[in-house]
Each structure stands twice: as structure tokens, then as C-alpha cells.
Design an enzyme around this catalytic site. Structure first.
Site, PDB file in Angstrom:
ATOM      1  N   TYR A 103      74.675 -28.267 -14.379  1.00 26.28           N
ATOM      2  CA  TYR A 103      75.181 -29.413 -13.962  1.00 26.28           C
ATOM      3  C   TYR A 103      76.027 -29.536 -12.815  1.00 26.28           C
ATOM      4  O   TYR A 103      76.686 -28.934 -12.670  1.00 26.28           O
ATOM      5  CB  TYR A 103      75.718 -30.413 -15.360  1.00 26.28           C
ATOM      6  N   ASP A 175      77.142 -25.195 -23.065  1.00 24.26           N
ATOM      7  CA  ASP A 175      76.907 -26.584 -22.658  1.00 24.26           C
ATOM      8  C   ASP A 175      75.879 -27.053 -23.480  1.00 24.26           C
ATOM      9  O   ASP A 175      74.438 -26.585 -23.129  1.00 24.26           O
ATOM     10  CB  ASP A 175      76.726 -27.089 -21.159  1.00 24.26           C
ATOM     11  N   LYS A 200      75.788 -38.638 -23.344  1.00 17.98           N
ATOM     12  CA  LYS A 200      74.296 -38.558 -23.595  1.00 17.98           C
ATOM     13  C   LYS A 200      73.640 -38.817 -25.046  1.00 17.98           C
ATOM     14  O   LYS A 200      74.135 -39.849 -25.504  1.00 17.98           O
ATOM     15  CB  LYS A 200      73.777 -37.182 -22.866  1.00 17.98           C
TER      16      LYS A 200
HETATM   17  C1  PLP Z   1      74.327 -30.708 -19.014  1.00 19.43           C
HETATM   18  C2  PLP Z   1      75.615 -31.425 -18.582  1.00 19.43           C
HETATM   19  N1  PLP Z   1      76.803 -31.221 -18.794  1.00 19.43           N
HETATM   20  C3  PLP Z   1      77.984 -31.944 -18.393  1.00 19.43           C
HETATM   21  C4  PLP Z   1      77.876 -33.224 -17.872  1.00 19.43           C
HETATM   22  C5  PLP Z   1      78.848 -33.862 -17.534  1.00 19.43           C
HETATM   23  O1  PLP Z   1      79.337 -34.995 -18.462  1.00 19.43           O
HETATM   24  P1  PLP Z   1      79.987 -36.564 -17.985  1.00 19.43           P
HETATM   25  O2  PLP Z   1      79.241 -37.228 -17.195  1.00 19.43           O
HETATM   26  O3  PLP Z   1      80.244 -37.116 -19.444  1.00 19.43           O
HETATM   27  O4  PLP Z   1      81.383 -36.041 -17.561  1.00 19.43           O
HETATM   28  C6  PLP Z   1      76.781 -33.732 -17.668  1.00 19.43           C
HETATM   29  C7  PLP Z   1      76.470 -35.003 -17.012  1.00 19.43           C
HETATM   30  O5  PLP Z   1      75.518 -35.565 -16.750  1.00 19.43           O
HETATM   31  C8  PLP Z   1      75.520 -32.951 -18.075  1.00 19.43           C
HETATM   32  O6  PLP Z   1      73.933 -33.530 -17.850  1.00 19.43           O
END
Ligand code: PLP
Length: 395
Positions: A103, A175, A200
Site C-alpha cells: 500500500y 498486513d 476496510k
Molecule cells: C492494504 C492496506 N493497508 C493499510 C492501509 C492504510 O489504512 P488506513 O487508510 O486506514 O490508514 C490501506 C489503506 O488503503 C490498505 O489498503
């Protein structure tokens, strides 16, 4: 029957927080207090100040720890807050081996922030274990895995990475945002820390920003608790409650969205205007078998490449049902454009090196009837055909 023996969807509802022991309420009470009266100077109560501990946040932390099969959970103000705080388990001089198409926010944290604190990294295509081995340095202290990866849906062999990590006393972060514990439990495959953007699928309704972490053992739990309390990026109680509510329907949402995602992936795969579909649920996905062996499902996110950027633009301006937005994992289908959204923090050259083209679009499938989505995509693709034909005739 203890809740340990319940199947996953039952555990989503029937856990230690299903009934408030004081009132019998069947929804976790939202405790707004920022501080707690101490009745005794000599021995303080369980809660003293809400950054250090709050019963509503704690309920969510307990629930996610149980679902992931860990010893302790932590709730943060965003996925990035969870990831960034978990990175603080590392120290100056340490080196991380990390999935290359992570990400974009994680990429930014690793390349622009951790480097200033003397924490090095090497990005690798984690589908190739030889590349992973070649990236290891004497100071490698952590492996950071995002699987399936974002946005190319590459699948990393979690067990293989955690075995490597254990050999060298390094920790493995995973993740697990895309699959959630419903489909994938990294701690059972040897990981040490599981991370989530709970924004999500876990919350699921595009109405809260939240992050979660779960650790495998008490020592890591003690260290991460100290970091959560020191850094202070905790989740607020209203948001903790929203995530708790979202989790109750995780199973039905994810199952339905995944069923539709399979249908859409199969439809897109055969369409002449689509160059490539990236979805581990397709038999021709290079890690299809690995995905099946380490998780219960491929999830509800897929990406696809148009033959060129212009085709993508025409498609986007004609498609009607999905929202076009940053994010994924919601009740409504979401189309996102990684080059300008999730991966905007990655320079174009770095994106292209990783195969994240300007003609790539990501789809998170929601709860609409899949045939409505297919009809909508068909009419938008028909418009692409028409437009390209007009352009070709004008040449
Ligand atoms: C796979 C993944 N990890 C981490 C994040 C970061 O999360 P947040 O937007 O809640 O800070 C995202 C956000 O799109 C993501 O898709």
C-alpha cells in the site's frame, strides 16, 4: 460449548463482549470518559486515563485478538497509525525486507520516515523466495508482507517467509486488510504481528477510519502496548463501536462480495478490451494454488488493466454503479485508480517498475447484485469500444 469451539461466523457474534455484565446490554456500551476516578490512593482501578485504556476500545481489541488467534489486540486511529506504531518495534540500524507492491502509505512510511530514523529497507517481489533470500542482510530484523498485495494481488507464501524470519530471529508483519481473519490467519502460519486497515472490510460501510494490530505473544504485546500508549494514536470510542458493529456482519458481507468478485473477474477476463485481470481466485493466477492452501478464499478485491489509459478514462466516465473513490472493502463497490489514489505516494518510475501501470484500475466488489454490476460494466465497455472506434476513424 466454549466460544473457542464455535465456527468463525458464530464467534463474530458470540464472544466475551456479547453482553454487558453490568446492564445486560447486547451492544458494547460506548464509554466516553477520558479519565477515571480512583477510589484508592494505594491501588488504582483497571482504567485510569483513556489513552492508556478504555473499555470500549478494549472490547474491540479483545474481539480482534480472538478472531486472529493472537494474545493481544490494539486499536489505532487508522491503518497507517497501526502500521507506523508497529514499525516502532524496530530500532535504528535495523533492516526490513518488504513486499514491493505494498500500500502506498506503507511505502511512504518506510521510504520517507523510517529512513530518517536509520531503519533501512529492501523492496522485493515476495512471490520469489530466492529474491527474498537475496535481500536479507546481517541486520535484517523484520519481514513485512502484504498478501494479497495492493494493487496487483500477488500472493506471498506466509509460512515460507515466517520460517526464514525465525531462522534469523526476525519478526514477520502481515498486513491482512484484504482477506481479514475470515479468510486468512497469518499468526497460525507463523507471523508475529497482524495489521489491518479496519477502515476496510472489518468495518465495511465507508464510515470509519481505523487500524488494528494483533500480536502472537505476551512479550510483543507488552512492547506494542507501551508503544501504543507512548505514541498515542488510539482509536476513539465511537469509531471502536462502529468497527465492533461492522465485524458482526463480516462473514455475510465478505462471502457475498467474494462470490460476486469471482463472477466479475471471470466476465472481465474474457472481455477483449481488458488486457489482464489480477485476482487470486482465477485459475490462471500464478499463485492460485498457494492462495487456496494458505487462505479460505481469494477475497473481493481485484485489479484489471485496460489496453491503454484512454480506454480506462472512457470506462470510468461511463460506469454508473460503483463509486470512484480511494478505499475498498465496503458495502458499495468501489473503483480506484492506484496511480493517483492508493499509490500516489509512489513515484511513477517506482510504480512502473512494479507493474502498476496508468491503465490499471482496482475494484472492490460490494453487495450489489453481480448481474447489475456486469451489465453496468458491459455498457461502459461498449462505450469504450464506440469511442475508440471514432478515434481510430479520425486518424
Ligand atoms: C492494504 C492496506 N493497508 C493499510 C492501509 C492504510 O489504512 P488506513 O487508510 O486506514 O490508514 C490501506 C489503506 O488503503 C490498505 O489498503
Amino acid at each position: 460449548m466454549s466460544s473457542e469451539n464455535y465456527r468463525f461466523e458464530t464467534k463474530l457474534l458470540h464472544n466475551q463482549h456479547k453482553v454487558d455484565p453490568v446492564t445486560g446490554a447486547v451492544s458494547v456500551p460506548i464509554q466516553h470518559a477520558s479519565t477515571f476516578h480512583q477510589f484508592d490512593l494505594e491501588s488504582f482501578g483497571k482504567y485510569d486515563y483513556a489513552r492508556s485504556g478504555n473499555p470500549t476500545r478494549e472490547a474491540l481489541e479483545d474481539v480482534i485478538a480472538e478472531l486472529e488467534g493472537g494474545t493481544r489486540g490494539f486499536a489505532f486511529s487508522s491503518g497507517m497509525a497501526a502500521i507506523s506504531t508497529a514499525f516502532l518495534l524496530l530500532s535504528s540500524g535495523d533492516h526490513i525486507v518488504i513486499t514491493e507492491d505494498v500500500y502506498g502509505g506503507t511505502y511512504r512510511m518506510v521510504t520517507e520516515v523510517l529512513t530518517r530514523f536509520g531503519i533501512e529497507h529492501t523492496f522485493v517481489d515476495m512471490t520469489d523466495l530466492n529474491l527474498v533470500k537475496a535481500a536479507i542482510k546481517p541486520n535484517t530484523k523484520a519481514f513485512y508482507v502484504e498478501t494479497p498485495s495492493n494493487p496487483l494481488l500477488k500472493v506471498t507464501d506466509i509460512k515460507a517467509i515466517t520460517s526464514l524470519a525465525k531462522e534469523m530471529n526476525a519478526i514477520t508483519y502481515v498486513d491482512n486488510t484484504f482477506l481479514t481473519p475470515e479468510y486468512q490467519r497469518p499468526l497460525e502460519l507463523g507471523a508475529d504481528v497482524v495489521l489491518h486497515s479496519a477502515t476496510k472490510f472489518l468495518s465495511g460501510h465507508s464510515d470509519v477510519v481505523a487500524g488494528l494490530a494483533v500480536v502472537i505473544d505476551e512479550e510483543l504485546g507488552r512492547r506494542l502496548y507501551s508503544l501504543q500508549n507512548s505514541f498515542g494514536a488510539i482509536l476513539g470510542v465511537q469509531d471502536a463501536w462502529l468497527v465492533l458493529r461492522g465485524i458482526k456482519t463480516l462473514h455475510v458481507r465478505l462471502e457475498q462480495s467474494q462470490k460476486s468478485a469471482i463472477k466479475l473477474a471471470e466476465f472481465l477476463e474474457t472481455h477483449p478490451l481488458i488486457e489482464k485481470v489480477y485476482y487470486p481466485g482465477l485459475k490462471n493466477h500464478p499463485q492460485h494454488e498457494l492462495q487456496k492452501s494458505q487462505s479460505k478464499g481469494p477475497g473481493a478485491v481485484l485489479s484489471f488493466d485496460f489496453t491503454n489509459e484512454q480506454a480506462l478514462q472512457v470506462f470510468l466516465s461511463n460506469v454508473k454503479i460503483p463509486v470512484f473513490a480511494v478505499s475498498l472493502g465496503a458495502v458499495e463497490s468501489i473503483l480506484s485508480y492506484p496511480a493517483k489514489m492508493s499509490h500516489a505516494a509512489m513515484p511513477q518510475a517506482e510504480r512502473e517498475k512494479r507493474g502498476i501501470k496508468n491503465s490499471l484500475i482496482r475494484l472492490s466488489v460490494g453487495l450489489e447484485n453481480p448481474d447489475d454490476l456486469i451489465n453496468d460494466f458491459s455498457q461502459a465497455l461498449h462505450q469504450v469500444n464506440e469511442k475508440l472506434l471514432v478515434l481510430q476513424q479520425g486518424e
